[in-house]
Enzyme design. Sequence first.
Site, short mmCIF file in Angstrom:
data_model
loop_
_atom_site.label_atom_id
_atom_site.label_comp_id
_atom_site.label_asym_id
_atom_site.label_seq_id
_atom_site.Cartn_x
_atom_site.Cartn_y
_atom_site.Cartn_z
N ASN A 163 0.79 -1.24 0.00
CA ASN A 163 0.00 0.00 0.00
C ASN A 163 0.82 1.29 0.00
O ASN A 163 0.33 2.32 -0.44
CB ASN A 163 -1.01 -0.02 1.16
CG ASN A 163 -0.36 0.01 2.51
OD1 ASN A 163 0.78 -0.42 2.67
ND2 ASN A 163 -1.07 0.50 3.50
N GLU A 259 5.39 -3.84 11.79
CA GLU A 259 4.20 -3.00 11.73
C GLU A 259 3.13 -3.85 11.07
O GLU A 259 3.27 -4.23 9.91
CB GLU A 259 4.44 -1.78 10.85
CG GLU A 259 5.64 -0.95 11.22
CD GLU A 259 5.88 0.17 10.22
OE1 GLU A 259 6.32 1.23 10.66
OE2 GLU A 259 5.65 -0.02 9.01
N CYS A 293 -3.00 1.14 6.98
CA CYS A 293 -3.00 0.51 8.30
C CYS A 293 -3.69 1.40 9.31
O CYS A 293 -4.35 0.94 10.22
CB CYS A 293 -1.58 0.21 8.74
SG CYS A 293 -0.52 1.66 8.79
N THR A 294 -3.52 2.72 9.15
CA THR A 294 -4.06 3.67 10.11
C THR A 294 -5.44 4.19 9.74
O THR A 294 -5.90 5.19 10.29
CB THR A 294 -3.10 4.87 10.25
OG1 THR A 294 -2.77 5.30 8.93
CG2 THR A 294 -1.84 4.52 11.01
N ARG A 447 0.10 8.13 10.55
CA ARG A 447 1.46 7.81 10.93
C ARG A 447 2.33 9.05 11.14
O ARG A 447 3.14 9.10 12.05
CB ARG A 447 2.05 6.96 9.79
CG ARG A 447 3.42 6.45 10.04
CD ARG A 447 3.97 5.90 8.73
NE ARG A 447 5.18 5.18 8.95
CZ ARG A 447 5.23 3.87 9.15
NH1 ARG A 447 4.15 3.15 9.10
NH2 ARG A 447 6.37 3.27 9.37
P1 NAP Z 1 0.96 -9.05 3.41
O1 NAP Z 1 0.14 -9.86 2.51
O2 NAP Z 1 1.18 -9.50 4.79
O3 NAP Z 1 2.36 -8.85 2.67
C1 NAP Z 1 3.38 -8.05 3.22
C2 NAP Z 1 4.72 -8.49 2.70
O4 NAP Z 1 5.01 -9.79 3.20
C3 NAP Z 1 4.79 -8.62 1.18
O5 NAP Z 1 6.07 -8.22 0.76
C4 NAP Z 1 4.60 -10.10 0.97
O6 NAP Z 1 5.11 -10.57 -0.26
C5 NAP Z 1 5.40 -10.64 2.13
N1 NAP Z 1 5.12 -12.02 2.47
C6 NAP Z 1 4.04 -12.76 2.20
N2 NAP Z 1 4.17 -13.99 2.72
C7 NAP Z 1 5.38 -14.04 3.33
C8 NAP Z 1 6.09 -15.03 4.05
N3 NAP Z 1 5.60 -16.25 4.27
N4 NAP Z 1 7.30 -14.71 4.53
C9 NAP Z 1 7.83 -13.50 4.34
N5 NAP Z 1 7.20 -12.52 3.66
C10 NAP Z 1 5.99 -12.77 3.17
O7 NAP Z 1 0.36 -7.54 3.54
P2 NAP Z 1 -0.15 -6.56 2.40
O8 NAP Z 1 -1.42 -7.10 1.85
O9 NAP Z 1 0.96 -6.22 1.47
O10 NAP Z 1 -0.46 -5.25 3.26
C11 NAP Z 1 -1.66 -5.06 3.94
C12 NAP Z 1 -1.51 -5.36 5.42
O11 NAP Z 1 -0.38 -4.67 5.93
C13 NAP Z 1 -2.68 -4.86 6.25
O12 NAP Z 1 -2.97 -5.80 7.24
C14 NAP Z 1 -2.16 -3.58 6.87
O13 NAP Z 1 -2.80 -3.21 8.07
C15 NAP Z 1 -0.73 -3.92 7.08
N6 NAP Z 1 0.08 -2.70 7.13
C16 NAP Z 1 0.51 -2.27 8.35
C17 NAP Z 1 1.23 -1.09 8.46
C18 NAP Z 1 1.68 -0.59 9.80
O14 NAP Z 1 2.47 0.33 9.81
N7 NAP Z 1 1.22 -1.12 10.92
C19 NAP Z 1 1.52 -0.36 7.32
C20 NAP Z 1 1.06 -0.82 6.09
C21 NAP Z 1 0.34 -1.98 6.00
P3 NAP Z 1 4.12 -10.97 -1.48
O15 NAP Z 1 3.48 -9.71 -1.89
O16 NAP Z 1 5.03 -11.56 -2.46
O17 NAP Z 1 3.13 -11.94 -0.91
O1 G3H Z 2 -0.59 1.86 5.86
C1 G3H Z 2 0.09 2.29 6.76
C2 G3H Z 2 0.85 3.55 6.66
O2 G3H Z 2 1.97 3.51 7.47
C3 G3H Z 2 -0.07 4.68 7.04
O3 G3H Z 2 0.51 5.89 6.91
O4 G3H Z 2 -1.17 7.18 8.22
O5 G3H Z 2 0.44 8.31 6.76
O6 G3H Z 2 -1.41 7.00 5.78
P1 G3H Z 2 -0.46 7.16 6.92
#
Ligand code: NAP
Ligand code: G3H
Length: 485
Positions: A163, A259, A293-294, A447
Amino acid sequence: MFSNLIGQERKFRNLINGQWCDSKSGNFIDIKSPTDGKIVGKVPAMTKDEVNEVIVAAQKAHNQWRDIPINEKAKILYKAADILQERINDLSDILIREIAKDKKSAESEINRTADYIRFTADTAKNIFGETIASDSFPGFDRSKISVVTRESMGVVLAISPFNYPINLSASKIAPALIAGNTVVLKPATQGSLCGLYLAKVFEEAGIPAGVLNTVTGRGSEIGDYIVTHPEIDFINFTGSTEIGMRIASITSMVPLLMELGGKDAAIVLEDADLDLAASNIVAGAYSYSGQRCTAVKRILVIDKVADELAEKIKKHVLELKVGNPTDEGVTITPLIDNKSADFVWELIDDAREKGAHLLVGGKRDGNIIYPTLFDFVTEDMRLAWEEPFGPVLPIIRVKDKEEAIKIANESEYGLQASVFTKNIDEAFYIAKKLEVGTVQINNKPERGPDHFPFSGVKASGIGTQGIKYSIEAMSRLKGTIINLK
Ligand code: NAP
Ligand code: G3H
């Protein structure tokens, strides 16, 4: 500029030990635009051998990079930030096509990232060690002095989500590099073109061979191998709680900075400025189609003002523009893929079936989910607890602040929360009780600014990000003790 990065037929290369390398296996993953399904590029599906080669290159480069003076490292970061902004049109075009981010948000992500990189360099120049005398501890005289310095960890594995593929890659790379680590970037597959462009920017800025390297391929195929590789010294991961937990469960003795997901609540009290709350909540919940995420992911509003708040929110939601990421003023764009839209749709269906009042939306066209607002969402509905990562927002009515705190804390997540009230005592009372990393008073969860500490508790993360905190997390303290006669 940007030469070598792409070969024939839009086949991208990976940066390995200073070279842009073709896939050895010849296996590629098609990266299709969420907007029209057209192929934007192809990235190598790297084999384990190729991944190993990358990690070994990063490990070999560490000793030299670690010893380069911080002021030299900082010069490279400043240059990278400048190049990023010089190429803002190319990069925002990739963001628009690869992850369907609207143009304004795409440009903002790039500018913010350039600021982040510069601020990282500035901050590192002002992080100092310390000396500690021994005589403050019982039984010791002044004969010992500990000289405490900050050392790099080694090879940092940076895994970023789809994202914010530029910002959440750079916010790992820049602090890791300035702390003296070398980096292996594994971007999200949908987002890897952005990740590779970013690596190109750092390379053009003068990052030496092996110091920053990239790996592409599905996490489901190479993830376990890369996170358990013995030469990885630190994992900085942003993504879903599910994958974060998997990584935490299969790694050992490797520090983790994570995160993860969130279910940020906006708590609205009786005395709140409801116009302010409504506009913040809508901006917080629906920007980039709720794929943040936020994002505000639930509203907990005191019953007495719920009708009025719901009406104001509805008015704003009806004004949101749905369309293609290139359309002027658009907020809701196609979700990253059909699977994500299916999941959001399941939550909508569940809420509808269980009797939530649909105020706006509830419509779908492929992977476009129209902005959806539900009132009278109750605790038996999935929407009360699960993270949709899409443009759907539940209003949960509560009788008082204690009930709001209780429901807020019953979530498995603990990223951020907002409290809307004019009473600062109430705001602090609630803030103190909320089990989250950050509480926003009279603002949406967010964030930034990026030098603030950013952390999640419970299933929302491990450790603290934020420029200074990220540098500290990806380095370790070392004591060298002078023993005086
Ligand atoms: P995701 O599906 O968990 O993927 C994140 C990363 O992990 C990608 O690079 C993915 O690669 C990789 N990955 C997948 N399976 C893996 C494994 N078994 N081992 C190591 N790496 C692996 O998340 P997303 O869909 O990209 O992002 C959305 C999620 O991220 C939401 O839940 C959101 O809340 C969270 N997020 C949190 C924050 C925060 O700051 N707290 C910020 C942004 C997003 P592939 O794409 O190749 O599968
Ligand atoms: O998706 C998670 C990002 O760290 C959120 O950043 O609050 O600036 O959109 P943002």
